[in-house]
Design an enzyme around this catalytic site. Structure first.
Site, PDB file in Angstrom:
ATOM      1  N   CYS A 127     -48.391  23.801  43.402  1.00 15.32           N
ATOM      2  CA  CYS A 127     -47.500  24.693  44.106  1.00 15.32           C
ATOM      3  C   CYS A 127     -47.857  26.184  43.961  1.00 15.32           C
ATOM      4  O   CYS A 127     -48.212  26.884  44.949  1.00 15.32           O
ATOM      5  CB  CYS A 127     -46.076  24.503  43.684  1.00 15.32           C
ATOM      6  SG  CYS A 127     -45.437  22.994  44.201  1.00 15.32           S
ATOM      7  N   ARG A 128     -47.599  26.850  42.581  1.00 20.74           N
ATOM      8  CA  ARG A 128     -47.806  28.212  42.566  1.00 20.74           C
ATOM      9  C   ARG A 128     -49.196  28.638  42.422  1.00 20.74           C
ATOM     10  O   ARG A 128     -49.498  29.621  42.822  1.00 20.74           O
ATOM     11  CB  ARG A 128     -46.887  28.714  41.228  1.00 20.74           C
ATOM     12  CG  ARG A 128     -45.400  28.688  41.545  1.00 20.74           C
ATOM     13  CD  ARG A 128     -44.661  28.650  40.188  1.00 20.74           C
ATOM     14  NE  ARG A 128     -44.715  27.479  39.464  1.00 20.74           N
ATOM     15  CZ  ARG A 128     -44.263  27.041  38.102  1.00 20.74           C
ATOM     16  NH1 ARG A 128     -43.868  28.260  37.620  1.00 20.74           N
ATOM     17  NH2 ARG A 128     -44.607  25.892  37.748  1.00 20.74           N
ATOM     18  N   SER A 129     -49.892  28.010  41.493  1.00 22.19           N
ATOM     19  CA  SER A 129     -51.283  28.481  40.911  1.00 22.19           C
ATOM     20  C   SER A 129     -52.264  28.337  41.931  1.00 22.19           C
ATOM     21  O   SER A 129     -53.093  29.291  42.160  1.00 22.19           O
ATOM     22  CB  SER A 129     -51.580  27.984  39.681  1.00 22.19           C
ATOM     23  OG  SER A 129     -51.814  26.421  39.677  1.00 22.19           O
ATOM     24  N   ASP A 141     -40.554  27.845  39.480  1.00 16.37           N
ATOM     25  CA  ASP A 141     -41.152  26.819  40.068  1.00 16.37           C
ATOM     26  C   ASP A 141     -40.346  26.314  41.428  1.00 16.37           C
ATOM     27  O   ASP A 141     -38.988  26.067  41.444  1.00 16.37           O
ATOM     28  CB  ASP A 141     -40.838  25.580  38.976  1.00 16.37           C
ATOM     29  CG  ASP A 141     -41.410  24.042  39.153  1.00 16.37           C
ATOM     30  OD1 ASP A 141     -41.774  23.926  40.493  1.00 16.37           O
ATOM     31  OD2 ASP A 141     -41.509  23.264  38.363  1.00 16.37           O
ATOM     32  N   CYS A 157     -50.165  26.956  36.582  1.00 17.43           N
ATOM     33  CA  CYS A 157     -48.702  26.435  36.485  1.00 17.43           C
ATOM     34  C   CYS A 157     -48.629  25.267  35.777  1.00 17.43           C
ATOM     35  O   CYS A 157     -49.468  24.768  35.066  1.00 17.43           O
ATOM     36  CB  CYS A 157     -48.394  26.674  37.908  1.00 17.43           C
ATOM     37  SG  CYS A 157     -49.065  25.635  39.191  1.00 17.43           S
ATOM     38  N   ASN A 159     -50.140  22.692  39.220  1.00 15.93           N
ATOM     39  CA  ASN A 159     -51.414  23.114  40.078  1.00 15.93           C
ATOM     40  C   ASN A 159     -51.518  22.479  41.637  1.00 15.93           C
ATOM     41  O   ASN A 159     -52.487  22.284  42.127  1.00 15.93           O
ATOM     42  CB  ASN A 159     -52.876  22.636  39.372  1.00 15.93           C
ATOM     43  CG  ASN A 159     -54.253  23.315  39.757  1.00 15.93           C
ATOM     44  OD1 ASN A 159     -55.164  22.662  39.864  1.00 15.93           O
ATOM     45  ND2 ASN A 159     -54.096  24.520  40.410  1.00 15.93           N
TER      46      ASN A 159
END
Ligand code: 4NP
Length: 143
Positions: free
Chosen positions: A8-10, A111, A3, A6
């Site tokens: 939140c999402r990934s 995001d 993301c 690195n």
């Protein structure tokens, strides 16, 4: 799993897919296209939504995606189209470029950084669905 930051999402995607695959056969990792948060743990909201689903990601540390990742990994899953073009622009060969795909083929993982807890829940659910499909594909490709 890639993301932007690195945090939140990934890291969530890393934790979720790791849970679904045999760890003796697969290495799952994550990185960001930007270096703002290098060395930091995931966002507390990602840590919380993972923990609510029995997944521990608090020990992870953010790092930046590097071209060496193209050689270390067979598949590079990105969260949104911005990540896709950023990572593809670092590829040295068409084979490297072909390793990069949106984790969900028909949808971006939004995001959640400037959002709230509900947005992190939505991200968790999307990633869980995406990772079920990726697990099925990866295991099928083994046989
Ligand atoms: P991520 O979320 O890409 O899912 O880790 C973000 C984290 C940090 C920032 C943006 C997105 N930031 O602008 O610092």
């Amino acid at each position: 799993m890639v993301c932007l930051g690195n945090i939140c999402r990934s890291p969530l995607a890393e934790g979720i897919l790791k849970e679904k695959l045999p760890n003796n056969l697969f290495t799952v990792d994550s990185a960001g296209t930007a270096g703002f948060h290098i060395g930091r743990p995931p966002d507390p909201r990602s840590i919380d939504v993972a923990a609510q689903n029995g997944i521990s990601i608090g020990h992870l540390k953010a790092r930046e995606f590097t071209p060496a990742d193209f050689r270390k990994f067979d598949k590079i899953y990105v969260m949104d189209r911005q990540n896709l073009s950023q990572v593809q622009s670092l590829a040295a060969t068409p084979e490297e470029e072909n390793k990069v795909t949106l984790i969900m083929e028909s949808e971006e993982i939004p995001d959640p950084y400037y959002g709230g807890v509900e947005d992190f829940k939505t991200v968790f659910d999307l990633l869980n669905t995406a990772c079920n499909a990726r697990r099925d594909q990866l295991l099928k490709n083994l046989s």
